[in-house]
Write an enzyme that holds these catalytic residues in place. Structure first.
Site, short mmCIF file in Angstrom:
data_model
loop_
_atom_site.label_atom_id
_atom_site.label_comp_id
_atom_site.label_asym_id
_atom_site.label_seq_id
_atom_site.Cartn_x
_atom_site.Cartn_y
_atom_site.Cartn_z
N GLY A 189 23.86 68.48 54.84
CA GLY A 189 24.29 68.18 53.48
C GLY A 189 23.23 67.52 52.62
O GLY A 189 23.55 66.89 51.62
N GLY A 190 21.95 67.65 53.00
CA GLY A 190 20.88 67.06 52.19
C GLY A 190 20.63 65.60 52.45
O GLY A 190 19.72 65.01 51.87
N LYS A 202 13.17 65.76 57.53
CA LYS A 202 14.60 66.03 57.72
C LYS A 202 15.15 65.22 58.88
O LYS A 202 14.53 65.16 59.95
CB LYS A 202 14.82 67.53 57.98
CG LYS A 202 14.36 68.43 56.85
CD LYS A 202 14.42 69.90 57.20
CE LYS A 202 15.82 70.41 57.29
NZ LYS A 202 15.86 71.89 57.46
N LYS A 238 18.37 68.93 65.29
CA LYS A 238 17.61 70.04 64.73
C LYS A 238 16.38 70.39 65.57
O LYS A 238 16.02 71.56 65.71
CB LYS A 238 17.20 69.73 63.30
CG LYS A 238 18.35 69.72 62.30
CD LYS A 238 17.82 69.53 60.89
CE LYS A 238 18.91 69.70 59.84
NZ LYS A 238 19.92 68.66 59.90
N HIS A 282 17.89 80.09 50.38
CA HIS A 282 18.74 79.62 51.49
C HIS A 282 19.80 80.69 51.72
O HIS A 282 20.72 80.84 50.94
CB HIS A 282 19.38 78.28 51.11
CG HIS A 282 20.30 77.73 52.15
ND1 HIS A 282 20.29 76.41 52.52
CD2 HIS A 282 21.28 78.30 52.90
CE1 HIS A 282 21.21 76.21 53.45
NE2 HIS A 282 21.82 77.35 53.68
N HIS A 338 19.19 69.51 47.45
CA HIS A 338 19.59 70.10 48.74
C HIS A 338 21.11 70.20 48.90
O HIS A 338 21.59 70.48 50.00
CB HIS A 338 18.98 69.32 49.91
CG HIS A 338 17.50 69.14 49.81
ND1 HIS A 338 16.61 70.19 49.92
CD2 HIS A 338 16.74 68.04 49.57
CE1 HIS A 338 15.37 69.74 49.78
NE2 HIS A 338 15.43 68.45 49.55
N ARG A 344 30.80 74.57 62.86
CA ARG A 344 32.11 74.30 62.26
C ARG A 344 32.35 75.33 61.18
O ARG A 344 31.49 76.17 60.88
CB ARG A 344 32.13 72.90 61.64
CG ARG A 344 30.97 72.68 60.66
CD ARG A 344 31.07 71.42 59.87
NE ARG A 344 29.85 71.07 59.19
CZ ARG A 344 29.43 71.61 58.04
NH1 ARG A 344 30.15 72.57 57.48
NH2 ARG A 344 28.31 71.23 57.47
N GLU A 392 21.96 79.04 59.55
CA GLU A 392 21.26 78.92 58.27
C GLU A 392 19.80 79.29 58.44
O GLU A 392 19.13 78.83 59.38
CB GLU A 392 21.39 77.51 57.71
CG GLU A 392 22.84 77.11 57.42
CD GLU A 392 22.92 75.80 56.65
OE1 GLU A 392 21.88 75.12 56.50
OE2 GLU A 392 24.03 75.45 56.21
#
Length: 644
Positions: free
Chosen positions: A164-165, A158, A116, A208, A234, A296, A274
Site C-alpha cells: 500500500g505504499g 521498500k 519481499k 503497474h 504509490h 488475499r 504484481e
C-alpha cells in the site's frame, strides 16, 4: 463444511463479502470495534460481536477475540477480507488450530510471499523475472547506501513486509538516501512492526500491471490483468482491466508467469501477482518484472469480476467448502472493459490529507456499481482508512467504459466532508489517460492540471443563493417567502477565498439574482429551477454550508449576518492538518530555518507526513513533543518570520 461465516473485517469489503455469502445461503457474523457498532456491515450481518476499542490493535487485529467470536456464534469459517489480519500467517494457524476454516491461502504460502526479499528469490527459482536490486540480510545503513550506488540511482527503498505504499521512498540522488532510509524504516516499523527494507532499481517510465490468480492448492488459473498505473504516492487511484495496449503475446507471458508463481507455493484462493512493466517502448514480453504477490483478495478485484463475469468471493467460499477450481483456463475470456475509481474523504488542495466528518448525503447514480461500507449519516472515522466507496463501471469498449466512469463521478453526490471526487473526475477526462497513455508518473506530472479548481459561474452562485433561502434545493418556488418578507434578499456566501454578497429578487415563479453585477434569470419549472435556461444541479443544505452538486461537488460557506467576525488564527503557527501522533520534532526554540525545512513529522492513517516551514524564520516555540497525540488544527510550532 460450514454454514456460518465470520467476516474479520469492516467497511466496504465486509459488506461485499456479506452480500455474496448470504446469496449462497450462509449465515454471516460481523465483528466490530465499539465505534463501529452502528456501521453498515454490522447492520447487514445476521449477528454481530463487539471485539474491542476503536484502535485496530484493540479490535480488528485481536486474533484471540475474533476466534472466540467465531466459537461463540457457531461460525465454521473466517474470511479475513483485505488488510488487518488477512496476510498474517500466525492468524491462519490460530484459526485452523481452533478447528475453523480460513478462507484464503495456507500460512506457508503467506509466509513465502510475505517478505519481499524472500519472495523475489523464490520467484527467481520459479523462472519468474525480477527487478535488479538488493534483498540481503545485512541492513546496516552504510551497506544499503553502497548497494544503492551499485544498482544505480534512482532507486526505491521498500519495506520487506510492506504494501500500500507504506515504508516506500523514491531516492533520486545519493545525498537524499540517509534521510529517506530513516523515514522508510520508521514508517515500516509503525505499519508492519518490521523495519527491514530492500533496494531495487526504479524504472523511469513504469506501469503497474498485476495479474489475478486463483488456485485450489494444486492447480491455478489466471483471470487476466489489471492496470493500476494511475497512482499517487504509490497508492492506487483508478484501476482498469484489461490493460491498455496489452498484446496477446505479453498477456500470455504474464499470465503464465503468474500461474507459475501461484503453483510454486501451492496457492489456494484469490491472489494477485504484481509486476512492474517498462512502458517506454510499448508492452513487450521481455519488459516486465515481479514486484510482489498479495496473498488475499485485492481492493480492485471488481474490475476483474466485471470483465470475466465471475464472483471471486463466491469462488473463495466454494474452494473453502472443499470444491476444486470453479473453471479451467480455457473457460475464461475477456468481455469488454472495466474501471474502478477509489472515492476517499481527503483534502486534495491540502495535499490529499485524510479527512473526517459526517456524510450528510451520499448517493450513487444508476449504472455504477458502488462498493461502499458507509451510508448517509455515517461518520468517517480517524481510526481507519478514509475510503468512502469504490465506483465500478463496465462497457463493451474502453472508450464507452471511461465515458460511463466520468458520468458516474459527475452524478455521485457527497456532502459533509471533503473528498477527491473532483480529482477523480479530472482523471477520467484527462486526454492522455483517455488515449491509454498511462504510467505511474502521470498524476505527478499533471498534478496542477488535475487539481485545478473548477470555474465557479454566476449560475452556480445563483443556485446556491436560492438554496440558502430554502428554494432551489426543494424545487418549491414559494418556500422560504411569505407575504410579510421583503421581495429582495441578500445572501453572503464564500467559496474558497471568494466571498460575495448575492442579492435575490422574487417576481412570481421566477427570480432575478445579481452576482457581482451580472444578472442570472431563474425560472421555476416542474423539473426544478432553471438558471439562464440551464437546469440546476441540486444542492445539500447544511447548517452553515451548502454543497452544490455541480461537476463533482462545490462547497460554499453560508454566513449568518448576525454573527460577528470570528477570531483570527495567530500568525506564524504550524498546525496539525489532521489528527495524529507526533513522530519527530526536528527543531528547537531559537533555531533559524529556511522555507521548506522540516519542522516535525506527523503519523496519521499509518502514513508519515512532513510539516515544513512556509517561509524563512526563527522558531519561537515548540508546543509538542515526540509521541504526543494531537487533534486536527492543533498548533505544533510557533514561528517568527525573518524581517525583510
Amino acid at each position: 463444511m460450514f454454514d456460518t461465516l465470520l467476516i474479520a473485517n469492516r467497511g466496504e469489503i465486509a459488506c461485499r463479502i456479506i452480500r455474496t455469502a448470504r446469496a449462497m445461503g450462509l449465515r454471516c457474523v460481523a465483528v466490530h470495534s465499539d465505534v463501529d457498532a452502528d456501521a453498515m456491515h454490522v447492520a447487514m450481518a445476521d449477528m454481530a460481536v463487539c471485539i474491542g476499542g476503536a484502535a485496530p490493535a484493540d479490535s480488528y487485529l485481536r486474533a484471540d477475540r475474533i476466534i472466540q467470536a467465531a466459537r461463540d456464534t457457531g461460525a465454521g469459517a473466517i474470511h479475513p477480507g483485505y488488510g488487518f489480519l488477512s496476510e498474517n500467517p500466525d492468524f491462519v494457524e490460530q484459526v485452523e488450530a481452533a478447528g475453523l476454516v480460513f478462507v484464503g491461502p495456507s500460512a506457508d504460502a503467506i509466509r513465502k510471499m510475505g517478505l519481499k526479499d524472500a519472495a523475489k528469490q523464490l520467484m527467481e527459482q520459479a523462472g519468474v523475472p525480477v527487478v535488479p536490486g538488493y534483498m540481503g540480510d545485512d541492513q546496516t545503513p552504510d551497506l544499503l547506501a553502497l548497494e544503492a550506488e551499485r544498482i544505480g540511482y534512482p532507486v526505491l527503498i521498500k519495506a520487506v513486509a510492506g504494501g500500500g505504499g507504506k515504508g516506500m521512498r523514491l531516492v533520486e540522488r545519493a545525498g537524499d538516501f540517509p534521510d529517506a532510509l530513516d523515514r522508510a524504516r520508521a514508517e515500516a516499523k509503525t505499519a508492519f512492526g518490521n523495519d527491514r527494507v530492500l533496494i531495487e532499481k526504479f524504472i523511469e517510465q513504469p506501469r503497474h500491471i498485476e495479474v489475478q490468480v486463483f488456485g485450489d492448492g494444486t492447480q491455478a488459473v489466471h483471470l487476466f490483468e489489471r492496470d493500476c498505473s494511475l497512482q499517487r504516492r504509490h497508492q492506487k487511484v483508478i484501476e482498469e482491466a484489461p490493460a491498455p495496449g496489452m498484446t496477446p503475446e505479453m498477456r500470455a507471458a504474464m499470465g503464465q508467469a503468474a500461474v507459475r508463481a501461484a503453483e510454486a507455493i501451492a496457492y489456494r484462493g484469490a491472489g494477485t501477482v504484481e509486476f512492474i512493466v517498462d512502458g517506454a517502448n510499448g508492452l513487450r514480453p521481455d519488459g516486465f518484472w515481479f514486484m510482489e504477490m498479495n496473498t488475499r483478495l485485492q481492493v480492485e478485484h471488481p474490475v476483474t469480476e466485471e470483465i470475466c463475469g465471475v464472483d471471486l468471493v463466491e469462488w473463495q467460499l466454494r474452494v473453502a467448502l472443499g470444491e476444486a477450481l470453479p473453471c479451467a483456463q480455457d473457460d475464461l475470456s475477456i468481455k469488454g472493459h472495466a474501471f474502478e475509481a477509489r472515492l476517499y474523504a481527503e483534502d486534495v488542495p491540502a495535499g490529499f490529507l485524510p479527512a473526517t466528518g459526517q456524510l450528510a448525503e451520499l448517493s450513487f447514480p444508476e449504472g455504477v456499481r458502488a462498493e461502499t461500507g458507509v451510508r448517509s449519516g455515517d461518520r468517517i472515522s480517524p481510526h481507519y482508512d478514509p475510503m468512502i466507496a469504490k465506483l465500478v463501471v463496465h462497457g463493451p469498449s474502453r472508450a464507452v467504459a471511461l465515458r460511463k466512469l466520468a458520468r458516474g463521478l459527475r452524478q455521485t453526490r457527497v456532502a459533509g466532508t471533503v473528498t477527491n471526487l473532483a480529482f477523480l473526475g479530472a482523471l477520467a477526462e484527462h486526454e492522455g489517460f483517455g488515449r491509454g497513455e498511462v504510467d505511474t508518473g502521470l498524476i505527478a506530472r499533471d498534478l496542477d492540471l488535475l487539481t485545478a479548481p473548477t470555474e465557479i459561474t454566476p449560475q452556480h452562485w445563483a443556485e446556491v443563493a436560492l438554496a440558502a433561502l430554502g428554494v432551489a434545493a426543494s424545487g418549491d418556488w414559494a418556500q422560504g417567502f411569505t407575504l410579510w418578507q421583503p421581495l429582495r434578499h441578500h445572501v453572503t456566501l464564500t467559496h474558497g477565498d471568494d466571498t460575495r454578497q448575492v442579492s435575490v429578487e422574487i417576481a412570481g415563479k421566477s427570480a432575478s439574482v445579481d452576482v457581482a453585477g451580472q444578472t442570472v434569470r431563474c425560472t421555476a419549472s416542474p423539473a426544478g429551477w432553471l438558471f439562464d435556461g440551464q437546469r440546476g444541479q441540486g444542492a445539500h443544505i447544511g447548517p452553515q454550508q451548502i454543497t452544490l452538486f455541480a461537476r463533482e461537488g462545490l462547497v460554499f460557506d453560508l454566513h449568518d449576518p448576525l454573527d460577528a467576525e470570528g477570531d483570527v488564527a495567530p500568525g506564524g503557527a504550524t498546525f496539525a492538518p489532521m489528527p495524529g501522533r507526533v513522530v519527530s520534532v526536528d527543531v528547537v526554540a531559537g533555531q533559524t530555518v529556511q522555507a521548506g525545512d522540516r519542522l516535525a513529522v506527523l503519523e496519521a492513517m499509518k502514513m508519515e507526513h512532513s510539516l515544513t516551514a512556509l517561509a524563512d524564520g526563527t522558531v519561537a516555540e515548540v508546543l509538542v513533543a515526540e509521541g504526543d497525540q494531537v487533534e486536527a488544527g492543533a498548533a505544533l510550532v510557533m514561528m517568527e518570520e525573518t524581517a525583510e
